[in-house]
Design a protein around this motif. Sequence first.
Motif, PDB file in Angstrom:
ATOM      1  N   PRO A 199       0.814  -1.224   0.000  1.00 42.47           N
ATOM      2  CA  PRO A 199       0.000   0.000   0.000  1.00 42.47           C
ATOM      3  C   PRO A 199       0.844   1.269   0.000  1.00 42.47           C
ATOM      4  CG  PRO A 199      -0.357  -1.286   2.005  1.00 42.47           C
ATOM      5  CD  PRO A 199       0.428  -2.135   1.075  1.00 42.47           C
ATOM      6  N   VAL A 200       2.004   1.238   0.693  1.00 43.97           N
ATOM      7  CA  VAL A 200       2.830   2.448   0.725  1.00 43.97           C
ATOM      8  C   VAL A 200       3.337   2.774  -0.671  1.00 43.97           C
ATOM      9  CG1 VAL A 200       4.957   3.443   1.606  1.00 43.97           C
ATOM     10  CG2 VAL A 200       3.484   2.146   3.128  1.00 43.97           C
ATOM     11  N   LEU A 230       3.118   5.794  -5.760  1.00 42.26           N
ATOM     12  CA  LEU A 230       2.869   5.769  -7.209  1.00 42.26           C
ATOM     13  C   LEU A 230       1.631   6.581  -7.556  1.00 42.26           C
ATOM     14  CD1 LEU A 230       3.713   2.082  -8.149  1.00 42.26           C
ATOM     15  CD2 LEU A 230       5.072   4.136  -8.503  1.00 42.26           C
ATOM     16  N   MET A 231       0.634   6.553  -6.642  1.00 42.47           N
ATOM     17  CA  MET A 231      -0.583   7.325  -6.898  1.00 42.47           C
ATOM     18  C   MET A 231      -0.254   8.805  -6.987  1.00 42.47           C
ATOM     19  SD  MET A 231      -4.009   7.625  -4.606  1.00 42.47           S
ATOM     20  CE  MET A 231      -3.461   8.952  -3.562  1.00 42.47           C
ATOM     21  N   PRO A 247      -4.059   2.478 -12.437  1.00 44.09           N
ATOM     22  CA  PRO A 247      -5.131   1.745 -11.746  1.00 44.09           C
ATOM     23  C   PRO A 247      -4.914   0.237 -11.746  1.00 44.09           C
ATOM     24  CG  PRO A 247      -6.055   3.384 -13.203  1.00 44.09           C
ATOM     25  CD  PRO A 247      -4.589   3.400 -13.439  1.00 44.09           C
ATOM     26  N   PHE A 248      -4.411  -0.299 -12.858  1.00 45.61           N
ATOM     27  CA  PHE A 248      -4.214  -1.750 -12.951  1.00 45.61           C
ATOM     28  C   PHE A 248      -3.045  -2.190 -12.070  1.00 45.61           C
ATOM     29  CE2 PHE A 248      -6.156  -0.076 -16.713  1.00 45.61           C
ATOM     30  CZ  PHE A 248      -7.274  -0.868 -16.816  1.00 45.61           C
ATOM     31  N   LEU A 249      -2.003  -1.345 -12.080  1.00 52.35           N
ATOM     32  CA  LEU A 249      -0.846  -1.631 -11.229  1.00 52.35           C
ATOM     33  C   LEU A 249      -1.266  -1.606  -9.765  1.00 52.35           C
ATOM     34  CD1 LEU A 249       2.160  -2.095 -11.352  1.00 52.35           C
ATOM     35  CD2 LEU A 249       2.496   0.369 -11.190  1.00 52.35           C
ATOM     36  N   ILE A 251     -11.503   3.649  -1.625  1.00 53.74           N
ATOM     37  CA  ILE A 251     -12.886   3.919  -2.036  1.00 53.74           C
ATOM     38  C   ILE A 251     -13.023   5.363  -2.513  1.00 53.74           C
ATOM     39  CG2 ILE A 251     -15.267   4.036  -1.238  1.00 53.74           C
ATOM     40  CD1 ILE A 251     -14.621   1.802   0.703  1.00 53.74           C
ATOM     41  N   GLY A 252     -12.428   6.287  -1.736  1.00 51.42           N
ATOM     42  CA  GLY A 252     -12.558   7.701  -2.071  1.00 51.42           C
ATOM     43  C   GLY A 252     -11.962   8.030  -3.424  1.00 51.42           C
ATOM     44  N   VAL A 253     -10.718   7.610  -3.649  1.00 56.26           N
ATOM     45  CA  VAL A 253     -10.041   7.998  -4.899  1.00 56.26           C
ATOM     46  C   VAL A 253     -10.708   7.320  -6.101  1.00 56.26           C
ATOM     47  CG1 VAL A 253      -7.875   7.829  -6.168  1.00 56.26           C
ATOM     48  CG2 VAL A 253      -7.858   8.501  -3.788  1.00 56.26           C
TER      49      VAL A 253
END
Lengths: 417, 429
Positions: free
Chosen positions: B110-111, B116-117, B141-143, B229-231
């Motif tokens: 997740p980090v 990356l996000m 998104p796929f990554l 969920i938010g993003v």
Amino acid sequence: MAMTSDSSGSSFRLSMLIYDTRYRSITIQIVFLFLFMAGFAWLVDNTLSNLAQKGKDIDFGFLGSRAGYDINQMLVDYSNDSSHARAWIVGLLNTLVLALAACVTATVIGVIAGVLRLSNNWIVSKIMTIYVEMFRNVPVLLWIIVIFAVLTEITPAPNAFRGENATSSMLFFDSVAITNRGTYLPGPLFSRSLGDIHLGIVQVSTNYLVLLAIIAGSIWGYRALQHNAAAVQEATGIRPVTWWKSALIIVAPTLVALIVMGFHLEYPELKGFNFSGGSYLRNSFIAMWLALSVYTGAFIAENVRAGILAISKGQSEAAFALGLRPGKTMNLVILPQALRVIIPPLISQYLNITKNTSLAIAVGYMDLRATLGGITLNQTGRELECMLLLMLTYLIISLIISGAMNVYNNSVKLKER
Amino acid sequence: MSNTKISFVRTNMLPQKSPPSSQVGAVRWLRENLFSSPLNAMLTLLGVLIVYFLIVHLGPWFKNSIWNANSLSQCREILAGESGACWAVIKDRWHQLLFGFYPQEAYWRPVLTFVLMIVAVAPILFAVVPRKVLWFSAVFPFLAFWLLWGGSIWYSVAALLGFVVGFGAFVLLQRISALVAVIGAVLAPIFWWLFLAGPVDTLLTAIVPIRIPAIQSHDFGGFMISIIIGVTGIVLSLPMGILLALGRQSDMPLVKWICVGFIEFIRGVPLITLLFTASLLLNYFLPPGTNFDIVLRVIIMVTLFAAAYMAEVVRGGFAALPRGQYEAADALGLDYWKSQRLILLPQALKISIPGIVNTFIGLFKDTTLVVFIGILDPIGLSNAIRADSNWNGIVWELYGFIALCFFIFCFGMSRYSQYLEGKLKTDHR
């Protein structure tokens, strides 16, 4: 298709369905309708086969059967022998009471905060900015839980009020007790009550109806008096003295009615382990009410601020040039114009409050979602029917609110010619 | 006046006097900003009282903060009866508040996704970032899906290839006709996902197995799930909201009324009923035997909810455009999509930036409601942490931390919207 082979200029070709703007929109709509119906049929088909697989059907008959659970706050008669439909109505009324109370306080808080944020007093405008930003940027659910925690963790238990050296005392001359079980207030009672009227499913106290009618009559009388005074002023140039007459018209009839009906207050008293008598507000209700009020108040404050800022400075300057005093400038020039900007977002804030009352699930307030969408749903196992009714009820409430407010909005809207 | 005798004429200038003390510096500022009228003075006193009250009551609590303890009772021992915050709970459980029950050895995933996000959204948010990074944004998104949920990378790749197939079909069929190209671009990916993606995934996994341990959705939690969920909701609801707004503006009565019905229905019911629908009813509406991931169901519902609000915001932007813009676009001979894309949408979106960002903020705040359908978001985890006997009875520190995190995210978003508004402002006032 014979028509497609026909190549004469005026006749219809199949490709015109796509390339001719006269027909294209019809083609698109038919395709759209087809896709929509297909999708809808797919959903219905899935639902029916799923229901059949679980051996269920769609049946609203459960509404008439015995509910079998208690509701801790009710505005109409209800017991666990009542039907599910009755529980639905009790929940609906609880939702509406909460929404109404929160709308009123949120508007008051919002208007005050919005005006003060524009004040040229540095410290006040800063405090209001902090208030607005703090409440707008944190989820309302968190505020509900925090306020509920404040009410239950910090307030004293009823037994703290007992004895010679009690650690807590009641407020306002021993009339209000704030405890971790809820707040106890003096309750209104009528010793010569006029009884109740049964209006189908709900019963209404005649006392309050009479009072409402008398207050409405007083307001009408007051307006007639003002109208009359204005007419006299128009005709003679002198405005008759009306203040004592208006005071009398507003106060006297209500006072007389209260005395006639034997109005008095019943004070809460500590009996045994808890307070009894008076009116009792549950912590769940107070938490929801306060949280929705301060949270939505922050949004309304921004709407009010935007509305006042939207009125150009020239308007107040022109009003001053006409010789109007600041109070009249606000009432006659600024506010009527600002209201036009403020009201549409205000409507959506009221709608938000009504919808956010469904968060009562976090504190156990028995609203519409907790009765129909909660216990009834779990007891009967009729998810589909209950959710359908629940959504429909909320939808109808929303549509009524937005409809009523739109009527009002149209009445204050700028009449453009 | 020529014969008047002037007895004295000053030859040198008087030194400049300092202005009256009430007109300079702190005194003037105080007079103007705090005590300009009796009412103002009263308000000032009231404000000072409020601030004083807050400091007296909350000051010691913050001052006596305790960061090192293993349990609430230990905190109370150290405090010895004084009031003080026990932030040790945050130090002890921060990883749960951020990641839920995600396995500790996989926290890097997740980090890394979060980092990356930031790289992926940078070119969308700021114009100075090179445009080429947008390619990464498209793949991200796929990554992210692969990194967060794990499993074989080829699953994500096969899903991504669907879009490539669609684009390829569009380019190939464009030579025939635009309409055929659009139909092909829709049908080809569907065909790919339904029939080819599965075998391709299996085949590639068999040849080149690149996989990381799979993690189930019910282990997700904390701010991680709120951000997921938010993003996702934010990214998906904007295009959907624009489409709904266009539909509502459309001349075609059928399209218009279906869009109006959808928007008014979604806006008329509380989000919580939609979430309950997602958790209780969505399985009824899908073919028997389908089992949808709960996070995916929530994302669908949150997106639909936000899209309806977005549609109204964008519609407001369209309504604010002068009629001349529509007429000018028609006069240039642009077709419907070109005039929307090149002329109307950019202006309408610019006008509705504040509303759009408000909807984003609302959506992000609304992710807290997922706690009611059993997803462990930060609020759900605060209950879980309190259920531990070590931290039983701790309230304010947890809520304070959660509120602070939400505040930082939401306040950041609203500041960004103000920056964007200022940057896109074209009127020179």
